[in-house]
Scaffold this motif. Structure first.
Motif, short mmCIF file in Angstrom:
data_model
loop_
_atom_site.label_atom_id
_atom_site.label_comp_id
_atom_site.label_asym_id
_atom_site.label_seq_id
_atom_site.Cartn_x
_atom_site.Cartn_y
_atom_site.Cartn_z
N THR A 1 -1.33 -0.89 -5.42
CA THR A 1 -0.63 -0.13 -6.47
C THR A 1 0.73 0.41 -6.05
O THR A 1 1.41 1.05 -6.86
N ASP B 1 3.16 0.02 -14.49
CA ASP B 1 2.39 1.13 -13.92
C ASP B 1 1.13 0.53 -13.31
O ASP B 1 0.14 0.27 -14.02
N THR C 1 -1.14 1.70 -11.35
CA THR C 1 -2.35 2.53 -11.39
C THR C 1 -3.09 2.34 -12.71
O THR C 1 -4.32 2.20 -12.75
N GLU C 2 -2.34 2.31 -13.81
CA GLU C 2 -2.96 2.06 -15.11
C GLU C 2 -3.49 0.63 -15.19
O GLU C 2 -4.57 0.38 -15.75
N GLN D 1 0.83 -1.21 0.00
CA GLN D 1 0.00 0.00 0.00
C GLN D 1 0.86 1.26 0.00
O GLN D 1 0.50 2.27 -0.60
N PRO E 1 -10.05 -3.00 -7.52
CA PRO E 1 -8.89 -2.47 -6.78
C PRO E 1 -7.70 -3.42 -6.79
O PRO E 1 -7.84 -4.64 -6.61
N GLU F 1 -4.60 -1.13 -12.70
CA GLU F 1 -5.84 -1.14 -11.92
C GLU F 1 -7.01 -0.59 -12.74
O GLU F 1 -8.12 -1.13 -12.70
N ARG F 2 -6.75 0.46 -13.50
CA ARG F 2 -7.82 1.05 -14.32
C ARG F 2 -8.31 0.04 -15.36
O ARG F 2 -9.50 -0.04 -15.64
#
Length: 297
Positions: A182, A168, A170-171, A64, A179, A173-174
């Motif tokens: 990340t 990446d 975050t990308e 986290q 969730p 996760e998108r």
């Protein structure tokens, strides 16, 4: 003898040497900073790489909010792979060979999803931009031992569907739509049950410091040599002036031009060129007269 050093020409040379020496000092310090960063990374490798795996519950916070001191720490995770959201990471060379890395989310028993890097694949021959074959991840429940690695920054370049330009998270996760952790991912070491084929495991990172220390010493030496060279040139200039008679004493205090040359008027004649009256040897008659004068005649 060294008054010429105060001329504008020599002061300019001195300023240039100082500037070049400052650049060398900066580059030397930069090399030492790079060495310090590498030594710190080596310290984490030596401390963590061969450590006993810790349960995910103890290392959950690192996924986290990543802590650099935990890099390469082995973590044991139990869950099931989400192979539907498997991704290929582009432009991942290994030992000088181009290739890819395989990412798969691992959904843990508590509902947390952690990204696992299952290893490396070479570029394929069948289809440009893709490996020839991606070994399947084990189905069902699997226990994975993976080493902690920080997420990578986003890159400006894009990637085809099913691929990522970098790790990446975050990308990633998108794209998955649910969730993910990340801050960090796991670089796989072992899987249980072990599949028949798997991507090539990442090698142990190097613990070589590299040539940064020697490069730093070389830059510092270059900076010092600039001053040594300037001093040698000044000494040669002084000797040349002495040999050519330009550095003799003067009757009065000298004026100097911008090039370090003496400026003097007709009244300021170097002592070296001042006419000297030669003494004439006395004649015999003069010697006799001097003797008689001494005796009082």
């Amino acid at each position: 003898m060294y008054k010429f050093l105060l001329s504008s020409r020599w002061l300019g040379w001195f300023a240039l040497v100082c500037a070049l020496a400052a650049v060398c000092a900066y580059l030397g310090t930069w090399q030492l900073e790079r060495r310090d960063a590498i030594r710190e990374d080596i310290g984490w490798v030596e401390a963590n790489y061969s450590a006993e795996p810790v349960p995910f519950e103890e290392a959950a916070g690192y996924f986290q909010e990543f802590d650099p001191s935990a890099e390469w720490l082995p973590v044991e995770l139990t869950g099931s792979y989400d192979t539907a959201n498997q991704r290929i990471v582009r432009n991942r060379p290994l030992n000088g060979r181009p290739g890819y890395e395989v990412l798969v989310p691992l959904k843990l028993q508590d509902g947390t999803a952690v990204v696992i890097n299952r290893g490396w694949l070479p570029i394929g021959d069948n289809e440009a931009g893709w490996p020839d074959e991606v070994p399947e991840a084990p189905a069902g429940e699997v226990t994975v031992t993976a080493r902690l690695k920080p997420a990578e920054p986003a890159l400006l370049r894009g990637a085809p569907e099913g691929q990522l330009a970098s790790i990446d998270l975050t990308e990633y996760e998108r794209q998955t739509g649910y969730p993910l952790q990340t801050a960090a991912y796991g670089l796989m070491d072992t899987e249980d049950p072990e599949p028949q084929t798997r991507p090539q495991a990442a090698p142990k990172p190097s613990v070589d410091e590299g040539p940064h220390l020697s490069y730093a010493m070389q830059w510092y030496a270059f900076g010092l040599l600039f001053f040594v060279g300037l001093g040698y040139a000044a000494r040669q200039e002084a000797w040349n002036r002495i040999e050519s008679g330009e550095d003799e004493d003067w009757d009065d205090e000298e004026d100097w031009d911008d090039d370090g040359e003496p400026v003097h008027s007709a009244a300021r004649v170097p002592r070296r060129t001042r006419p000297v009256r030669k003494r004439r040897n006395p004649t015999g008659e003069e010697e006799e007269d001097a003797i008689l004068d001494a005796q009082g005649f």
